[in-house]
Structure formats: structure tokens, C-alpha cells
Design a protein around this motif. Structure first.
Motif, PDB file in Angstrom:
ATOM      1  N   ASP A  35       0.862  -1.135   0.211  1.00 61.60           N
ATOM      2  CA  ASP A  35       0.035  -0.066  -0.109  1.00 61.60           C
ATOM      3  C   ASP A  35       0.926   1.147  -0.012  1.00 61.60           C
ATOM      4  OD1 ASP A  35      -1.676   2.085   0.358  1.00 61.60           O
ATOM      5  OD2 ASP A  35      -2.741   1.033   1.991  1.00 61.60           O
ATOM      6  N   TYR A  36       0.823   1.959  -1.253  1.00 61.16           N
ATOM      7  CA  TYR A  36       1.953   2.958  -1.291  1.00 61.16           C
ATOM      8  C   TYR A  36       1.192   4.357  -1.645  1.00 61.16           C
ATOM      9  CZ  TYR A  36       5.312   5.806  -4.240  1.00 61.16           C
ATOM     10  OH  TYR A  36       5.968   6.771  -4.937  1.00 61.16           O
ATOM     11  N   VAL A  37       1.633   5.262  -0.825  1.00 56.09           N
ATOM     12  CA  VAL A  37       0.989   6.862  -0.835  1.00 56.09           C
ATOM     13  C   VAL A  37       1.899   7.596  -1.288  1.00 56.09           C
ATOM     14  CG1 VAL A  37      -0.214   8.413   0.317  1.00 56.09           C
ATOM     15  CG2 VAL A  37      -0.966   6.220   1.030  1.00 56.09           C
ATOM     16  N   ALA A  38       1.822   8.506  -2.450  1.00 52.55           N
ATOM     17  CA  ALA A  38       2.682   9.498  -2.850  1.00 52.55           C
ATOM     18  C   ALA A  38       2.060  10.995  -2.613  1.00 52.55           C
ATOM     19  CB  ALA A  38       2.692   9.286  -4.109  1.00 52.55           C
ATOM     20  N   LEU A  39       2.863  11.666  -1.741  1.00 50.42           N
ATOM     21  CA  LEU A  39       2.542  13.070  -1.548  1.00 50.42           C
ATOM     22  C   LEU A  39       3.773  13.873  -2.136  1.00 50.42           C
ATOM     23  CD1 LEU A  39       2.382  12.578   2.713  1.00 50.42           C
ATOM     24  CD2 LEU A  39       0.765  12.096   0.929  1.00 50.42           C
TER      25      LEU A  39
END
Length: 287
Positions: A30-34
Motif C-alpha cells: 500500500d503506497y501513498v505518494a505525497l
């Protein structure tokens, strides 16, 4: 040209409610890019969010594919550290809201807009005609005995630290990665005479050093917070905006390959992705 750059910078500001781009690649990560426009890749094909000017070929998308990750990409052009924890004035949700206890990986590219780097470059371009072979931009920003850009970087450091604390709090099990900024200007400090790079010859070394200061600050904040820092500057040396089309990975003030002015093109985003992937290659994901 300076006005054109400022207009381009203004165009990168959010202008409405943006939805996160979610890409499922069948993986369990589960990858979140900010982040800001160096993460979202404005004008790089194919644009998948008109408000945040987000590309399907930005470095988060490429990293997600290589890692077999499920990506939630909330990177947004014009973002500052304030936009991480608060909704933008145009209705763009707080980027940190994308995080959860189930998040495995977080990448963050932030800080350039806090120091007003696009506006600084616009000012530099406007001042060039006053002393084309000198350092009119450096003189403008340091003439009072203090370096205004170094001061701005110093003021941004605690804001970055606050963002990283919030990321760790919301995603306590995630690997957190700060992705630095790629090499924009010739690393040797020598200017270029291209009309599409309207900076005074003596100012190239100064703006190069300001970017290095920004990256060094980000690296320090990463270490202090227990995050990783990805150096995208070194692997992009030799592909700055002074290089010819085909060799440059950063576009000029007047882009010839689809990208925002003084931003990575598709090849630049790919190089940033490779740098991120190299820090993750030995990582074993735990679930």
C-alpha cells in the motif's frame, strides 16, 4: 521571459477539487505518494488529474509498477508543506488524509514551493538584462547582508519536520522516503547561453547552490525523523536544463518536451523513479 515563468508557476496552483489517482497493480504494498509538482509531473503525458496536473508517468506511478504496489497518488502541483495537513483553498483535500495504519510506503517531495523557488527564478530572469554577465539575482537576494533564500530554507526545515512527524503518526508501519530535487542547473556552475535559459552567467552557480542547500536540508530532516532520503540530484547531473533536447531531463523556461518550465520531463521522472527504486530494492515488505 520572467513573466512567462511566473505565469507558468501560477498555473501550477490547484484550481478545484482533485481526486486521488489510485492505481492497483495486483500487489500487496500500500503506497501513498505525497508532494508537489516534481512528484505530480505537470504537463508530462498522460495527465490524469487536471486540477493537480498529475501524470500517469510521474515517478510515483513508475515506482508503483516496479514494486507491484497499490498506489494512492495525491501529489499536487503548487503544494506546500501547509497543504499536507490542511485542505487547499481550492478544495484539494489534505494530502495526509490519504495515509492509514495500513500504509506500507510513503514518498514525499516537498519544500520547493515553501521557499518560492519558481518566483525566485522568475525574478532572476527579469534581472538578467541589468547585468547579463554578472550576478544580479544573487545581489538582489543577498544585498542586504543576509541570504533571503537560505533564510527561507531555514524557515522551511521545521515545517518539513512537522510533516514527517504527521506521516509517521498516521502511517506508523510505513517506510517513509523523502525524495529530493533533481539537478536543475549545470553542476559545474558554468552558465549556458541558450535564449531559453535567461539567467545571468554569474547566477547559475548561485541558483545551483540554493538547490543544493534545499536538498541538504531535506536530507537532514529525513535523518532526524527516521525517514530515508533519496538523492535524485547526483544521478541527474549532466542532464540539466542547459543540455540539448534529448539529453536534458529538466526542461527549460520554454519547454520543448512536454513538461512545466524548469521541471522534469518524462525522462527526468523516470530517473527519479530509478533513484527511489534503488533505495527500496533490498526492502522486504512486512504485512
Amino acid at each position: 521571459m520572467g513573466a512567462a515563468l511566473l505565469s507558468a508557476g501560477a498555473a501550477l496552483a490547484p484550481a478545484g477539487t482533485a481526486a486521488a489517482s489510485t492505481t492497483t497493480t495486483g500487489g500487496r504494498v500500500d503506497y501513498v505518494a505525497l508532494g508537489d509538482s516534481y512528484a505530480s509531473a505537470p504537463l508530462v503525458p498522460t495527465q490524469v488529474d487536471a486540477t493537480c496536473l498529475r501524470s500517469s508517468q510521474n515517478y510515483p506511478s513508475l515506482v508503483a509498477r516496479s514494486q507491484g504496489a497499490t498506489l494512492t497518488d495525491v501529489s499536487c502541483s503548487g503544494a506546500t508543506t501547509a497543504d499536507m495537513g490542511a485542505s487547499g483553498t481550492a478544495g484539494v483535500p489534505a494530502q495526509l488524509d490519504a495515509l492509514s495504519r495500513g500504509t506500507d510506503l510513503v514518498t514525499v517531495t516537498i519544500g520547493g514551493n515553501d521557499i518560492g523557488f519558481s518566483t525566485v527564478l522568475g525574478t532572476c530572469a527579469q534581472l538578467t538584462s541589468t547585468d547579463p554577465t554578472g550576478t544580479p539575482c544573487r545581489t538582489h537576494f543577498t544585498g542586504t547582508g543576509t541570504d533571503q533564500i537560505s533564510d527561507a530554507i531555514g524557515r522551511t526545515a521545521p515545517k518539513v519536520a512537522k510533516v514527517l512527524r504527521a506521516v509517521h503518526h498516521r502511517a506508523p508501519h510505513a517506510e517513509v522516503v523523502i525524495v529530493g530535487y533533481p539537478d536543475l542547473f549545470p553542476d559545474d556552475g558554468v552558465g549556458c547561453t541558450s535564449k531559453t535559459v535567461p539567467l545571468a552567467m554569474g547566477d547559475f552557480a548561485w541558483v545551483r547552490d540554493k538547490e543544493k542547500e534545499l536538498n541538504a536540508m531535506l536530507a537532514r530532516q529525513a535523518r532526524r525523523s527516521g525517514a530515508r532520503y533519496v538523492n535524485t540530484y547526483t544521478p541527474t547531473i549532466g542532464h540539466d536544463l542547459c543540455k540539448p533536447t534529448g539529453e536534458r531531463w529538466i526542461e527549460t523556461f520554454a519547454p520543448e518536451t512536454p513538461a512545466a518550465p524548469v521541471h522534469p520531463n518524462a525522462t527526468g521522472e523516470s530517473a527519479m523513479a530509478t533513484a527511489v527504486e534503488s533505495t527500496l530494492v533490498r526492502h522486504t515488505w512486512h504485512h
